[in-house]
Structure formats: C-alpha cells, structure tokens
Design an enzyme around this catalytic site. Sequence first.
Site, PDB file in Angstrom:
ATOM      1  N   LYS A   1       0.828  -1.211   0.000  1.00 28.50           N
ATOM      2  CA  LYS A   1       0.000   0.000   0.000  1.00 28.50           C
ATOM      3  C   LYS A   1       0.856   1.251   0.000  1.00 28.50           C
ATOM      4  O   LYS A   1       0.541   2.232  -0.671  1.00 28.50           O
ATOM      5  CB  LYS A   1      -0.931   0.015   1.214  1.00 28.50           C
ATOM      6  CG  LYS A   1      -2.026  -1.027   1.111  1.00 28.50           C
ATOM      7  CD  LYS A   1      -3.144  -0.755   2.092  1.00 28.50           C
ATOM      8  CE  LYS A   1      -4.250  -1.789   1.911  1.00 28.50           C
ATOM      9  NZ  LYS A   1      -5.314  -1.628   2.895  1.00 28.50           N
TER      10      LYS A   1
ATOM     11  N   LYS B   1      -8.096 -11.472  -5.812  1.00 26.60           N
ATOM     12  CA  LYS B   1      -9.159 -11.726  -4.842  1.00 26.60           C
ATOM     13  C   LYS B   1     -10.323 -10.751  -5.041  1.00 26.60           C
ATOM     14  O   LYS B   1     -10.097  -9.577  -5.327  1.00 26.60           O
ATOM     15  CB  LYS B   1      -8.565 -11.521  -3.443  1.00 26.60           C
ATOM     16  CG  LYS B   1      -9.264 -12.266  -2.349  1.00 26.60           C
ATOM     17  CD  LYS B   1      -8.471 -12.136  -1.057  1.00 26.60           C
ATOM     18  CE  LYS B   1      -9.315 -11.425  -0.027  1.00 26.60           C
ATOM     19  NZ  LYS B   1      -8.735 -11.422   1.309  1.00 26.60           N
TER      20      LYS B   1
ATOM     21  N   LYS C   1     -13.922  -4.922  -3.215  1.00 32.48           N
ATOM     22  CA  LYS C   1     -14.644  -3.759  -3.720  1.00 32.48           C
ATOM     23  C   LYS C   1     -13.704  -2.710  -4.270  1.00 32.48           C
ATOM     24  O   LYS C   1     -14.014  -2.009  -5.207  1.00 32.48           O
ATOM     25  CB  LYS C   1     -15.447  -3.135  -2.585  1.00 32.48           C
ATOM     26  CG  LYS C   1     -16.887  -3.519  -2.616  1.00 32.48           C
ATOM     27  CD  LYS C   1     -17.645  -2.596  -1.687  1.00 32.48           C
ATOM     28  CE  LYS C   1     -19.103  -2.994  -1.644  1.00 32.48           C
ATOM     29  NZ  LYS C   1     -19.795  -2.307  -0.565  1.00 32.48           N
TER      30      LYS C   1
END
Length: 327
Positions: A111, A192, A195
């Site tokens: 990230k 995976k 959203k």
Amino acid sequence: MSRILSGIQPTGELHLGNFLGAVRGWVSSQGGNDAYYCIVDLHALSGEHDPATLAARTLETATCLLAAGLDPLSCTLFVQSQVPEHTRLAWLLECVATLGELGRMTQYKQKAGRGDSIRVGLFTYPVLMAADILLYQADAVPVGEDQRQHLELARNLAIRFNHHYGQTFVVPEAATPPVGARIMDLQEPRRKMSKSVSSPLGTIGVLDEPAEIARKVKKAVTDAGSEVAYDREAKPGVANLLEMLAAAGGGDPAELAGHFGSYGELKSAVAEAISELLRPLRERYGELAGEPGLVMKILAEGAERAGEVAARTYADAARAIGLLPGH
Ligand code: TRP
C-alpha cells in the site's frame, strides 16, 4: 469452548468473497464458542475514506452481518471505535513493537508503495489489529491468507509483552477458513474479489438481486477453449466459477466440472446457486434495514459486553507495564 475474535472492515455492503471466505464461517462458529466479531472502523481511517459516509457504511456492514446470520445471543458483535480500550492498548503495544518488524509487513509495503504521502496509521495498522485480538484473550482468530503475517505479529507482540512484563496475554492461533472459499474477482480471476480494486462487474454484492447476479456471472471472464475443467493455473476464470458453485452448493470443484458441457451451462448453474444462497440474507436485510434503531441497539449492547472484557485486559496490561492504577 474457545474464545474467537475476528474483524472486518466497514465497507458497507458485503460482497460474495467476504460472505463465503469469512462471514459464513463466523456464523457457523458462533454457537459453541465464545465469539467476538468486530467492525474495524478505526482501521478504515488509515486509508482514504469519506467522512460523510463512513458511519452509514459501518451500520450497513453491521446490518449485513446480522442478515447473514450473526446472532447477538450467540456472539458479541461490536464496533471497534465504541470500545476505547482498542486504541489504549494499541499505544502500549506500539511501545513493544519495533520499526523493523512493522516495516516488513507486506500489506504495508504494497500500500505504501502506491502513494507518496504515507500515513502513520497505515504503518501502525497491524499494531491496532494486535490490540483488537489481544484485548479479548482470543485463542483462535479466523483470518484469510492475506492477514497471516499480521496475526504472526500479534503473536510476537503477545509473547514479547508477556516475557518483559509478566504473563498478560493469551497467544492467539490462526484459524484458517475452509479451503475453496477464496473467491476471485469475476473480471480479474487472478485477483481476490474486493470492492476497492475491481470494476463493478467483478464483484457480487450480497444484496444483488438475482437478475444482477446473473448479469455479472454471464459477463465473467472465462478462459481460452471451451471445455469446463478445473485448473486454477490454466483456467482461473472457470476454476473460480466452479469454486463458487462448490462453496454455494457443496461438492468438489473438479468433480463438478464434469457436469457441464459448456461455459454457458456452468454460468447458469452458478448464477442460480449464488442467488439461492443469498436469498435469505437479502430478505432478512430488507427487514433489518427498516430498523436502524434496532441495529444500533444491538451494537451498543455488543460494545458494552466487549468493553467489560477489554477493560479487564487493558487494566492488567497497564498494571504490568508499570502505569499507576486508576488509568
Ligand atoms: N486487517 C483485517 C482485514 O483487513 C481486519 C481486522 C482488523 C482483523 N482487526 C482484526 C481481522 C482482528 C482479524 C482480527 O481483513
């Protein structure tokens, strides 16, 4: 009876991956165990979030979890920010964790690698997660593969704290969800279901109507060739559909493959099975969504029960580390 704790981000409506990969397991573990399930709204602050919608999403997540079958008589469902000991213990644990070990967290590295303005909260995220777990003296923590490293950190912090300051925390074990429950994105089947990364067509929401489910499954990416075979490497799209079918209706994906002569037949069966699987959740959600006061009350009671356990553990940890009583 084991003490279980798990957490989920307040993304609002859950998706099929959350449901099959995690929440369904939570529902089946709640009876016969002492289960705590936490909606981690404080963790959601560590990334880009919308302050105008976070509270509504937190409530929506709670409503989905109840609709999915979590029963407040059989488990403790609560919101992280409503139990202040989470952040209080996180500080004590930050004073036990090292820069080096947090810097090795792969989720952080991924990230942080994408942005240049990295928040401290993103870095210390796993310490807050350790606090979530250790506050409840959990024996078992159901987590997916992607959270294994964070769980390992929680174990190490517990061991280190106990070693330096005296026996305080139970050292938790990971509880792996059943195989085949790792649902992939319908448009990018090597990724995976999530959203945040996918096109809206890649994710099935647990509240999607049957027609919507059928549309998404029909458009799901399949693989070259036309034979329905279970091969995760060569045919990830088809394999994902077979796993969804197996997860929804039982059976073995490789064996199920033999029942279908074409991708189209397989897709119809998957759409049907998923719609049926989600029907009770959809219906129950419809009832609960009209009663936000009831959901808020369930969460308040959950926070109260969770808070009793959390306050005891925090007091023990604070005493052990040397704070003056009355903290
Ligand atoms: N980090 C977890 C995730 O993103 C969510 C989480 C927060 C969690 N605290 C937890 C999971 C404690 C298990 C236990 O999925």
